[in-house]
Design a protein around this motif. Structure first.
Motif, PDB file in Angstrom:
ATOM      1  N   ALA A   3      12.565  29.783 -33.963  1.00  0.00           N
ATOM      2  CA  ALA A   3      12.727  31.263 -34.213  1.00  0.00           C
ATOM      3  C   ALA A   3      11.322  31.788 -34.962  1.00  0.00           C
ATOM      4  O   ALA A   3      10.748  31.081 -35.904  1.00  0.00           O
ATOM      5  CB  ALA A   3      13.769  31.484 -35.283  1.00  0.00           C
ATOM      6  N   ILE A  11      13.132  37.572 -38.888  1.00  0.00           N
ATOM      7  CA  ILE A  11      13.363  36.603 -37.900  1.00  0.00           C
ATOM      8  C   ILE A  11      14.004  37.133 -36.509  1.00  0.00           C
ATOM      9  O   ILE A  11      14.924  37.820 -36.559  1.00  0.00           O
ATOM     10  CB  ILE A  11      14.416  35.234 -38.465  1.00  0.00           C
ATOM     11  CG1 ILE A  11      13.867  34.905 -39.780  1.00  0.00           C
ATOM     12  CG2 ILE A  11      14.664  34.345 -37.510  1.00  0.00           C
ATOM     13  CD1 ILE A  11      14.653  33.870 -40.456  1.00  0.00           C
ATOM     14  N   TYR A  12      13.257  36.746 -35.572  1.00  0.00           N
ATOM     15  CA  TYR A  12      13.888  36.857 -34.143  1.00  0.00           C
ATOM     16  C   TYR A  12      14.855  35.990 -33.775  1.00  0.00           C
ATOM     17  O   TYR A  12      14.117  34.613 -33.447  1.00  0.00           O
ATOM     18  CB  TYR A  12      12.761  37.093 -33.079  1.00  0.00           C
ATOM     19  CG  TYR A  12      12.988  37.355 -31.804  1.00  0.00           C
ATOM     20  CD1 TYR A  12      13.972  38.605 -31.385  1.00  0.00           C
ATOM     21  CD2 TYR A  12      12.969  36.513 -31.044  1.00  0.00           C
ATOM     22  CE1 TYR A  12      14.250  38.836 -30.093  1.00  0.00           C
ATOM     23  CE2 TYR A  12      13.554  36.568 -29.547  1.00  0.00           C
ATOM     24  CZ  TYR A  12      14.263  37.709 -29.136  1.00  0.00           C
ATOM     25  OH  TYR A  12      14.739  37.926 -27.986  1.00  0.00           O
ATOM     26  N   LEU A  13      15.882  36.143 -33.451  1.00  0.00           N
ATOM     27  CA  LEU A  13      16.837  35.170 -32.808  1.00  0.00           C
ATOM     28  C   LEU A  13      16.964  35.511 -31.398  1.00  0.00           C
ATOM     29  O   LEU A  13      17.088  36.610 -30.717  1.00  0.00           O
ATOM     30  CB  LEU A  13      18.359  35.393 -33.387  1.00  0.00           C
ATOM     31  CG  LEU A  13      18.393  35.055 -35.042  1.00  0.00           C
ATOM     32  CD1 LEU A  13      19.775  35.279 -35.454  1.00  0.00           C
ATOM     33  CD2 LEU A  13      18.132  33.730 -35.161  1.00  0.00           C
ATOM     34  N   LYS A  15      18.009  35.899 -27.460  1.00  0.00           N
ATOM     35  CA  LYS A  15      19.208  36.560 -26.916  1.00  0.00           C
ATOM     36  C   LYS A  15      20.478  35.500 -26.624  1.00  0.00           C
ATOM     37  O   LYS A  15      21.631  35.920 -27.048  1.00  0.00           O
ATOM     38  CB  LYS A  15      19.050  37.250 -25.467  1.00  0.00           C
ATOM     39  CG  LYS A  15      19.994  37.624 -24.892  1.00  0.00           C
ATOM     40  CD  LYS A  15      19.836  38.585 -23.715  1.00  0.00           C
ATOM     41  CE  LYS A  15      20.686  39.230 -23.136  1.00  0.00           C
ATOM     42  NZ  LYS A  15      20.385  39.790 -21.823  1.00  0.00           N
ATOM     43  N   ILE A  17      21.594  33.107 -28.408  1.00  0.00           N
ATOM     44  CA  ILE A  17      21.959  32.499 -29.787  1.00  0.00           C
ATOM     45  C   ILE A  17      22.783  33.736 -30.147  1.00  0.00           C
ATOM     46  O   ILE A  17      24.086  33.885 -30.632  1.00  0.00           O
ATOM     47  CB  ILE A  17      21.008  32.599 -30.808  1.00  0.00           C
ATOM     48  CG1 ILE A  17      20.343  31.110 -30.302  1.00  0.00           C
ATOM     49  CG2 ILE A  17      21.690  32.285 -32.283  1.00  0.00           C
ATOM     50  CD1 ILE A  17      21.052  29.932 -30.375  1.00  0.00           C
ATOM     51  N   ARG A  18      22.185  35.084 -29.920  1.00  0.00           N
ATOM     52  CA  ARG A  18      22.980  36.277 -30.427  1.00  0.00           C
ATOM     53  C   ARG A  18      24.247  36.471 -29.552  1.00  0.00           C
ATOM     54  O   ARG A  18      25.256  36.905 -30.088  1.00  0.00           O
ATOM     55  CB  ARG A  18      22.036  37.600 -30.182  1.00  0.00           C
ATOM     56  CG  ARG A  18      21.007  37.638 -31.314  1.00  0.00           C
ATOM     57  CD  ARG A  18      20.089  38.783 -31.280  1.00  0.00           C
ATOM     58  NE  ARG A  18      19.851  39.425 -29.834  1.00  0.00           N
ATOM     59  CZ  ARG A  18      18.821  39.304 -29.360  1.00  0.00           C
ATOM     60  NH1 ARG A  18      17.718  38.577 -29.841  1.00  0.00           N
ATOM     61  NH2 ARG A  18      18.504  39.711 -28.212  1.00  0.00           N
ATOM     62  N   PHE A  26      24.493  37.730 -40.285  1.00  0.00           N
ATOM     63  CA  PHE A  26      24.507  36.267 -40.461  1.00  0.00           C
ATOM     64  C   PHE A  26      24.232  35.990 -42.084  1.00  0.00           C
ATOM     65  O   PHE A  26      23.523  36.814 -42.684  1.00  0.00           O
ATOM     66  CB  PHE A  26      23.307  35.335 -39.800  1.00  0.00           C
ATOM     67  CG  PHE A  26      23.367  35.298 -38.338  1.00  0.00           C
ATOM     68  CD1 PHE A  26      24.143  34.346 -37.741  1.00  0.00           C
ATOM     69  CD2 PHE A  26      23.185  36.409 -37.366  1.00  0.00           C
ATOM     70  CE1 PHE A  26      24.277  33.977 -36.271  1.00  0.00           C
ATOM     71  CE2 PHE A  26      23.288  36.462 -36.094  1.00  0.00           C
ATOM     72  CZ  PHE A  26      23.945  35.158 -35.573  1.00  0.00           C
ATOM     73  N   LEU A  37      21.868  29.348 -41.125  1.00  0.00           N
ATOM     74  CA  LEU A  37      22.368  30.773 -40.838  1.00  0.00           C
ATOM     75  C   LEU A  37      23.847  30.630 -40.359  1.00  0.00           C
ATOM     76  O   LEU A  37      24.240  29.850 -39.318  1.00  0.00           O
ATOM     77  CB  LEU A  37      21.487  31.533 -39.585  1.00  0.00           C
ATOM     78  CG  LEU A  37      20.151  31.800 -39.994  1.00  0.00           C
ATOM     79  CD1 LEU A  37      19.445  32.314 -38.816  1.00  0.00           C
ATOM     80  CD2 LEU A  37      20.091  32.497 -41.196  1.00  0.00           C
TER      81      LEU A  37
END
Length: 78
Positions: A3, A11-13, A15, A17-18, A26, A37
């Motif tokens: 990430a 932090i960019y999660l 897609k 994972i989301r 989270f 997280l």
């Protein structure tokens, strides 16, 4: 999976994972070796009920015995 953190500390999660956790929030758990997280559940009671359905049909004493035995195995007591 890595990430990225932007200049503002966000932090960019990814897609997948989301979508997997279906959560926009989270909890951040700070541990000595890093961070974890944990997705914030929308309906924690419903999630707990679903987990409970997976348990074998045993009385609480038997479940406690099984849990204790497994924990003892993990720490090397047995």
């Amino acid at each position: 999976m890595i990430a990225k953190i932007d200049d503002k500390g966000r932090i960019y999660l990814p897609k997948e994972i989301r979508e997997k956790f279906n959560s926009k929030e989270f909890y951040i758990v700070d541990l000595p070796y890093g961070i974890v997280l944990i997705p914030k559940l929308r309906d924690p009671i419903k999630a707990l009920e679903e987990e409970g359905k997976k348990l074998p049909n045993l009385d609480i004493k038997e479940l406690k015995r099984i849990i204790r035995e497994e924990a003892e195995k993990e720490v090397g007591i047995r």
